[in-house]
Scaffold this active site. Structure first.
Site, PDB file in Angstrom:
ATOM      1  N   GLU A  47       4.284   8.345  -1.602  1.00 30.97           N
ATOM      2  CA  GLU A  47       4.668   6.964  -1.926  1.00 30.97           C
ATOM      3  C   GLU A  47       5.320   6.896  -3.309  1.00 30.97           C
ATOM      4  OE1 GLU A  47       1.371   4.294  -1.366  1.00 30.97           O
ATOM      5  OE2 GLU A  47       2.360   2.632  -2.348  1.00 30.97           O
TER       6      GLU A  47
ATOM      7  N   ASP B 170       0.332   8.746  -3.915  1.00 28.91           N
ATOM      8  CA  ASP B 170       1.144   7.655  -4.480  1.00 28.91           C
ATOM      9  C   ASP B 170       1.386   7.983  -5.950  1.00 28.91           C
ATOM     10  OD1 ASP B 170       2.345   5.301  -5.324  1.00 28.91           O
ATOM     11  OD2 ASP B 170       0.733   3.971  -4.652  1.00 28.91           O
TER      12      ASP B 170
ATOM     13  N   ASP C 270       7.431   1.674  -2.131  1.00 28.13           N
ATOM     14  CA  ASP C 270       6.596   0.535  -2.517  1.00 28.13           C
ATOM     15  C   ASP C 270       7.386  -0.286  -3.540  1.00 28.13           C
ATOM     16  OD1 ASP C 270       4.755  -1.150  -3.741  1.00 28.13           O
ATOM     17  OD2 ASP C 270       3.227   0.356  -4.106  1.00 28.13           O
TER      18      ASP C 270
ATOM     19  N   LYS D  90      -5.638   7.926   0.331  1.00 24.18           N
ATOM     20  CA  LYS D  90      -4.474   8.033  -0.562  1.00 24.18           C
ATOM     21  C   LYS D  90      -5.007   8.333  -1.953  1.00 24.18           C
ATOM     22  CE  LYS D  90      -1.857   4.260  -2.659  1.00 24.18           C
ATOM     23  NZ  LYS D  90      -1.022   3.077  -2.361  1.00 24.18           N
TER      24      LYS D  90
ATOM     25  N   LYS E 215       3.970  -5.536   0.446  1.00 21.94           N
ATOM     26  CA  LYS E 215       3.012  -6.339  -0.306  1.00 21.94           C
ATOM     27  C   LYS E 215       3.561  -7.755  -0.381  1.00 21.94           C
ATOM     28  CE  LYS E 215       1.308  -2.549  -3.213  1.00 21.94           C
ATOM     29  NZ  LYS E 215       1.522  -1.819  -4.488  1.00 21.94           N
TER      30      LYS E 215
ATOM     31  N   LYS F 265      -3.932   8.822  -6.026  1.00 20.64           N
ATOM     32  CA  LYS F 265      -2.897   8.594  -7.023  1.00 20.64           C
ATOM     33  C   LYS F 265      -2.604   9.926  -7.699  1.00 20.64           C
ATOM     34  CE  LYS F 265      -2.449   4.074  -6.843  1.00 20.64           C
ATOM     35  NZ  LYS F 265      -1.158   3.423  -6.602  1.00 20.64           N
TER      36      LYS F 265
ATOM     37  N   SER G 257      -7.282   3.685  -1.484  1.00 14.63           N
ATOM     38  CA  SER G 257      -6.460   4.211  -2.557  1.00 14.63           C
ATOM     39  C   SER G 257      -7.412   4.653  -3.661  1.00 14.63           C
ATOM     40  CB  SER G 257      -5.511   3.118  -3.064  1.00 14.63           C
ATOM     41  OG  SER G 257      -4.787   3.570  -4.193  1.00 14.63           O
TER      42      SER G 257
ATOM     43  N   GLY H 125      -2.057  -2.733  -1.486  1.00 12.15           N
ATOM     44  CA  GLY H 125      -3.079  -3.520  -2.180  1.00 12.15           C
ATOM     45  C   GLY H 125      -2.802  -3.560  -3.675  1.00 12.15           C
TER      46      GLY H 125
HETATM   47  C1  NPQ Z   1       0.031   0.699  -5.412  1.00 15.72           C
HETATM   48  N1  NPQ Z   1      -2.214  -0.333  -5.689  1.00 15.72           N
HETATM   49  O1  NPQ Z   1      -0.032   0.819  -4.195  1.00 15.72           O
HETATM   50  C2  NPQ Z   1      -0.885  -0.234  -6.189  1.00 15.72           C
HETATM   51  C3  NPQ Z   1      -0.767  -0.010  -7.613  1.00 15.72           C
HETATM   52  C4  NPQ Z   1      -1.550  -0.828  -8.571  1.00 15.72           C
HETATM   53  C5  NPQ Z   1      -4.385  -0.009  -4.665  1.00 15.72           C
HETATM   54  O2  NPQ Z   1      -2.929   1.725  -5.142  1.00 15.72           O
HETATM   55  C6  NPQ Z   1      -3.321  -4.118 -11.904  1.00 15.72           C
HETATM   56  C7  NPQ Z   1      -2.209  -4.682 -11.348  1.00 15.72           C
HETATM   57  C8  NPQ Z   1      -3.744  -2.902 -11.468  1.00 15.72           C
HETATM   58  C9  NPQ Z   1      -1.480  -4.015 -10.404  1.00 15.72           C
HETATM   59  C10 NPQ Z   1      -3.431  -0.962 -10.033  1.00 15.72           C
HETATM   60  C11 NPQ Z   1      -3.106   0.550  -5.195  1.00 15.72           C
HETATM   61  C12 NPQ Z   1      -3.033  -2.216 -10.483  1.00 15.72           C
HETATM   62  C13 NPQ Z   1      -1.882  -2.778  -9.944  1.00 15.72           C
HETATM   63  C14 NPQ Z   1      -2.681  -0.306  -9.087  1.00 15.72           C
HETATM   64  C15 NPQ Z   1      -1.160  -2.084  -8.991  1.00 15.72           C
HETATM   65  O3  NPQ Z   1       0.911   1.302  -5.979  1.00 15.72           O
HETATM   66 MG    MG Z   2       2.028   2.141  -4.372  1.00 19.29          MG
END
Ligand code: NPQ
Ligand code: MG
Length: 368
Positions: free
Chosen positions: A213, A188, A238, A161, A262, A163, A135, A290
């Site tokens: 996503e 995402d 998600d 992926k 998750k 953002k 990600s 994650g």
């Molecule tokens: C997701 N993670 O899938 C999350 C979003 C995310 C790896 O894309 C602090 C706490 C920082 C929660 C950063 C990834 C964060 C967090 C990203 C969650 O949407």
């Molecule tokens: Mg996500």
């Protein structure tokens, strides 16, 4: 089995590079670790709540309070025969899934260690190697994004992926697709769009993404169903999926064709397995998301990813993509084929480095 003692610690770990999403930028992770003593056997869990309530409503502070004032009293003194019974004992507390999951997962680790088996086998996992994707946070420029993607592909990761947010969406995707015509690519949005943005999101159909996503509201399944009807690209949910009921509603309404699971968001292994089983019966693939976890949470994600219907690469990656030094031994590493070998030792299969954890701890509380 009985929970004899619960130790909460907050550790603080700086990310090797800041991570930007549509909801904000993270440079330092505050991570709540749960150490559970179950009949003298220690298990570990990680609470994935964020520093602020921007991905989901829980934060490190709310999770600490709920664990101490409500979850500990719900479990202490209670007899249970397996970690699979813990969810029901915590069910009186509504919501707060990330707090629940951290304690439940620690007890699963303890049970697996007590039995001398790997946790992934105890939960019914079927594979010893899992596929990994990355990600990638929002980057200032397309050049920087392209260089990052290049590096992750060279490391072997099986899917990319990125953002996205309004203003940083179609252009970066078009540019990446031109440069890498055949890679497994997805985006995402972390709920950055509204129903009115459907025409913009439809433009993404031109780039053969594996999925989009969570484009819309964090708790809005219905709007995703309306959007999915207008898109060729599969929606993956998600944030919207907090349990089996949400997964059932989302699938029945056609709000998504893929689900990101998750542990923290659904409240632990018991519900993660129910979501997994439901999706499997509906032929909806799932993958493991994650939350910028330390090695403890990462190890749990690896165990979860061994279930049969985790058929797409997850956001489960090497420790060193996030941390200069992890809190487990050995660190999580990824093969040049973009896979992680699932450890064969008891419990989560990695050893928490207690001295390192104590060194990083800024707060602790022992309940017994
Ligand atoms: C997701 N993670 O899938 C999350 C979003 C995310 C790896 O894309 C602090 C706490 C920082 C929660 C950063 C990834 C964060 C967090 C990203 C969650 O949407
Ligand atoms: Mg996500």
């Amino acid at each position: 089995m009985r929970l004899r003692r619960m130790t909460l610690r907050e550790i603080q770990m700086p990310l090797v590079i800041p991570f930007e999403t549509s909801f904000g930028r993270t440079t330092l992770r505050r991570i709540l670790l749960v150490e559970a003593d179950v009949d003298g056997v220690i298990g570990w869990g990680e609470c994935v709540a964020g520093e602020g309530p921007f991905y989901a409503p829980e934060t490190v502070e709310t999770a600490w309070l709920i664990l101490r004032d409500f979850l500990w009293p719900s479990l202490s003194g209670k007899e249970f025969s397996t970690a699979a019974e813990v969810w029901d004992l915590l069910a009186r507390v509504r919501g707060h899934n990330m707090a629940k999951a951290s304690l439940e997962a620690a007890i699963w680790d303890a049970e697996a260690r007590q039995r001398g088996v790997p946790l992934w086998q105890l939960i019914g996992g079927v594979r010893e190697e899992i596929g990994c994707g990355v990600s990638i946070g929002i980057k200032e420029t397309d050049d920087e994004l392209e260089r990052t993607v290049e590096r992750e592909l060279a490391a072997g990761y099986q899917r990319i992926k990125i953002k996205v947010k309004p203003g940083r969406d179609v252009e970066p995707v078009a540019r990446l697709r031109k440069r890498f015509p055949t890679i497994h690519l997805m985006v995402d949005a972390n709920s950055a769009y509204r129903q009115e943005d459907a025409p913009l999101l439809q433009q993404l159909d031109a780039y053969f993404l594996m999925m989009i996503e969570q484009p819309l509201g964090w708790d809005d399944i219905w709007s995703h169903a309306e959007l999915q009807r207008k898109l060729q690209t599969s929606i993956c949910l998600d944030e919207c999926i907090h349990g089996e009921e949400h997964a059932r509603a989302a699938i029945a309404l056609g709000a998504c064709r893929i689900i990101n699971v998750k542990l923290g968001r659904v409240g632990g292994y018991t519900i993660a397995r129910r979501v997994h089983d439901l999706c499997q019966s509906k032929q909806v693939p799932v993958w493991c998301g994650g939350m910028l976890e330390s090695g403890i949470g990462r190890a749990h994600n690896i165990a979860l990813s061994t279930l049969a219907n985790f058929s797409l690469p997850g956001d489960v990656t090497a420790s060193r993509r996030y941390w200069a030094e992890d809190v487990i031994e050995p660190e999580v590493t990824v093969t040049s084929a973009g896979t992680i070998h699932v450890p064969s030792g008891p419990g989560i299969g990695y050893e928490p480095r207690l001295p390192r954890i104590e060194q990083l701890a800024v707060r602790r509380e022992v309940l017994s």
